[in-house]
Design a protein around this motif. Structure first.
Motif, PDB file in Angstrom:
ATOM      1  N   ASP A 109       2.649   4.624  -0.271  1.00 51.24           N
ATOM      2  CA  ASP A 109       2.160   6.154  -0.260  1.00 51.24           C
ATOM      3  C   ASP A 109       3.448   6.937  -1.062  1.00 51.24           C
ATOM      4  O   ASP A 109       3.397   8.230  -0.974  1.00 51.24           O
ATOM      5  N   SER A 110       4.301   6.270  -1.486  1.00 52.29           N
ATOM      6  CA  SER A 110       5.505   6.868  -2.244  1.00 52.29           C
ATOM      7  C   SER A 110       6.011   5.893  -3.244  1.00 52.29           C
ATOM      8  O   SER A 110       6.292   4.566  -2.741  1.00 52.29           O
ATOM      9  N   ASP A 138       0.994  -1.062   0.178  1.00 49.87           N
ATOM     10  CA  ASP A 138      -0.135   0.347  -0.007  1.00 49.87           C
ATOM     11  C   ASP A 138       0.902   1.209  -0.115  1.00 49.87           C
ATOM     12  O   ASP A 138       0.745   2.294   0.728  1.00 49.87           O
ATOM     13  N   THR A 183       0.486   4.579  -5.789  1.00 51.89           N
ATOM     14  CA  THR A 183       1.081   5.832  -5.349  1.00 51.89           C
ATOM     15  C   THR A 183       0.504   7.305  -6.162  1.00 51.89           C
ATOM     16  O   THR A 183       0.769   8.184  -5.725  1.00 51.89           O
ATOM     17  N   SER A 195      -1.783  12.624  -1.118  1.00 48.26           N
ATOM     18  CA  SER A 195      -2.136  11.178  -0.556  1.00 48.26           C
ATOM     19  C   SER A 195      -3.552  11.601  -0.011  1.00 48.26           C
ATOM     20  O   SER A 195      -4.137  12.613  -0.329  1.00 48.26           O
TER      21      SER A 195
END
Lengths: 395, 395
Positions: A209-210, A207, B66, A282
């Motif tokens: 996020d970057s 998952d 992302t 995000s």
């Protein structure tokens, strides 16, 4: 004036620095708005009355506990003029002002703050200077031992000077437990928090996020170009690295920018002058920063690189400027890929990178997350903290 | 083109924003290095081939998890040209590139990122603007209820917009326990740490390491002008205030700077152009920052004030510039003292100031520490965090 009173070695309000006496005050010459001081080495330093009154360090003007000024120059009479000036037996400049206030200036402090052209040029020449590097740095890596850095202030200082001036260092012999990084970082100062936390874990995550938290090739970039102040120092501590691939790559962004300036000055200028938006969105955050990719200081020297292709917004520039902006941007990316600039090294468990995130671009080659574990722990410390720590260690 | 497919309301890679369709794509005109798009409202937007290829949002170019770019424009062929372009039934711009890559552009996204002059001017006009204030603000203070801010996102957003655009706000009904401030601050984001800690206590202390921690009159200043990035928001939470004196004073530094620009443009220019050093030294830290007192943005608008007389080093400027620098600096201090700009208010227990530390200068009048207890709790949150939070709340 030959014998300096040893009690004067430290100025009365020493602001935690000492001001050794490199020259004696020999004579004073009064002018309408300043006093011209002649030193024992023949240098002449003018000091304006306003400046002298402003810098009075007596206990009415400066609070001795905090060593901070209480007086404000706006409260001095204007025009301001000394009633009497002289050099005392201890070599100090003494001034009696028109309203009865008395000021005394230590000659070491006065010389250290003189603003005649020669004194200013001398200080300018002594400022820290970046040492640019290219691919050969791979063989000359500034490497330090973790235990020496932790236990010996002299080694700590050498390490921090290398971070400041070279911008890429490695520590070895670092214990591979998760609690070590904050202990090391706070040997400098507190850690700078971000939306990724106080500490962050560079691992392949489902998952993510970057893109940093995937197994992809990650192109050369600075971290958090999306923030007004990019983090100064970045730490990457390798806890385990058994995966195939995933080598660390570094380039000196200042060296690339200077090469660009030499080779294609018109493209260099575009990257200095065109604001580019970086953004990171995000579900819970939405950062924007509009700034040029290359920043220059007041003297025209390259002072900062801001780069992260995967964090960049669509270019927003006047239509007529768009083709040249793409030429410059493509050229910069191409240069980051050239062998002449690149240092590529595998980081093993117990090793740690510490680099100047506002100068040294970093990348990771693709790795195979099924081939073994790979876990780096990271954090940031700001440049103000690095420089403060260096100054305190140098006292 | 009248019926827009509702599935297109959100662009395929929506980067957590939605892009409503304000105009339809009507026709395309090919040129050597760009495509000129005509919209249903007759606007014409050129899009360069490089720009279009760079912003391809397909799953090969952008990682869907992302929503960050994998593709780098340096990997596109050069010259780059489309083999086929068309507008599909859903109103999207479709491009087949020379090497077989396909790109699709949602009309809402495309319009939001168009860079023709009219589209750029439209976006520029929509940027947030500061609302300047003077002494009359004392009667019009932007005041919010603590519980509403904590429990209602709409009130939270109103408060944060006031902080962003006015730069001075007060919260009321704040519980007077020490643990409340971090709970409130993290309603925005994480707290910015400094050498004074994550939270700081504004109290008169015998061993003060800042004049803020005495009972003296503290002149108008920004906090931490000694750091490259001054803290964005400052919170001051009053736990108890039974002492005589010690009122809070605020001025809008942007309003003073604009008045200075009108009244004495030559002095304004000096404060914009002269770097001044701020420094803060203690036994364990030594911060320096060299920057102008007034900073302007790329459009010439005042964007930041940096001021703290008690944290300023001796001026270091060429001899010929020193008298004018003092004239400008004295004038700025005098203006901060003028009644036309000043808001003076006592903060009582259960009240809290939140202000833009890079714009709104604050001061405290002298108080008598023997007359009663006075204890404010303070902390900082950076401007990036404020703006990110506002954007997320506005989605």
């Amino acid at each position: 004036m030959n014998a300096i009173d040893p009690s004067l070695e430290a100025a009365p309000v020493a602001d935690w620095r000492s001001y050794p006496i490199h020259a004696d005050l020999m004579s004073l010459q009064a002018a309408s708005d300043h006093i011209a001081v002649t030193w024992s080495d023949s240098r002449v330093s003018p000091f304006h009355h306003q400046w002298l009154r402003d810098n009075c360090s007596c206990s009415q003007c400066v609070y001795s506990v905090t060593r901070e000024q209480l007086f404000e120059i706006a409260d001095a009479p204007e025009p301001l003029h000394p009633q009497r000036t002289r050099i005392d037996e201890q070599g100090q400049l003494l001034i009696d002002w028109q309203n009865g206030h008395h000021s005394a200036f230590h000659p070491g402090w006065l010389r250290a703050h003189a603003y005649d052209d020669a004194s200013r040029a001398e200080r300018f020449a002594q400022r820290p200077q970046s040492r640019l590097w290219r691919a050969e740095m791979a063989e000359q890596l500034a490497t330090f031992d973790y235990h020496a850095v932790m236990n010996d202030d002299a080694t700590l200082l050498q390490w921090l000077l290398a971070v400041r001036d070279i911008g890429l260092t490695q520590l070895q012999g670092v214990p591979t437990t998760e609690d070590v990084l904050p202990v090391l970082a706070t040997r400098i100062s507190f850690i700078r928090e971000s939306n990724f936390g106080v500490l962050f874990d560079v691992q392949s995550k489902a998952d993510a996020d970057s893109n940093a938290y995937t197994a992809f090739n990650l192109p050369l970039h600075t971290d958090l170009p999306t923030r007004e102040l990019q983090p100064g120092l970045q730490f990457l501590h390798c806890l385990v690295n058994n995966a195939t691939g995933g080598e660390s790559v570094f380039v000196d962004g200042f060296a690339i920018a200077e090469a660009l300036r030499q080779e294609t000055p018109e493209l260099f200028r575009i990257l200095c002058e065109t604001p580019v938006e970086f953004r990171n969105r995000s579900r819970t955050s939405d950062y924007h920063c509009l700034a040029s990719i290359i920043a220059l200081d007041a003297y025209g020297a390259v002072s900062e690189i801001r780069m992260g292709n995967f964090l960049r917004s669509a270019f927003d520039a006047p239509v007529a400027q768009m083709p040249a902006l793409y030429s410059a941007y493509r050229r910069f990316i191409e240069m980051t890929r050239e062998a002449r600039f690149r240092v590529q090294r595998r980081l093993d468990a117990g090793q740690l990178w510490c680099f100047d995130n506002r100068r040294t671009l970093h990348a990771r080659t693709e790795f195979d997350p099924t081939s073994g574990a790979r876990h780096f722990k990271g954090c940031y410390v700001d440049r103000d903290e690095l420089l403060s720590r260096i100054r305190v260690l140098q006292r």
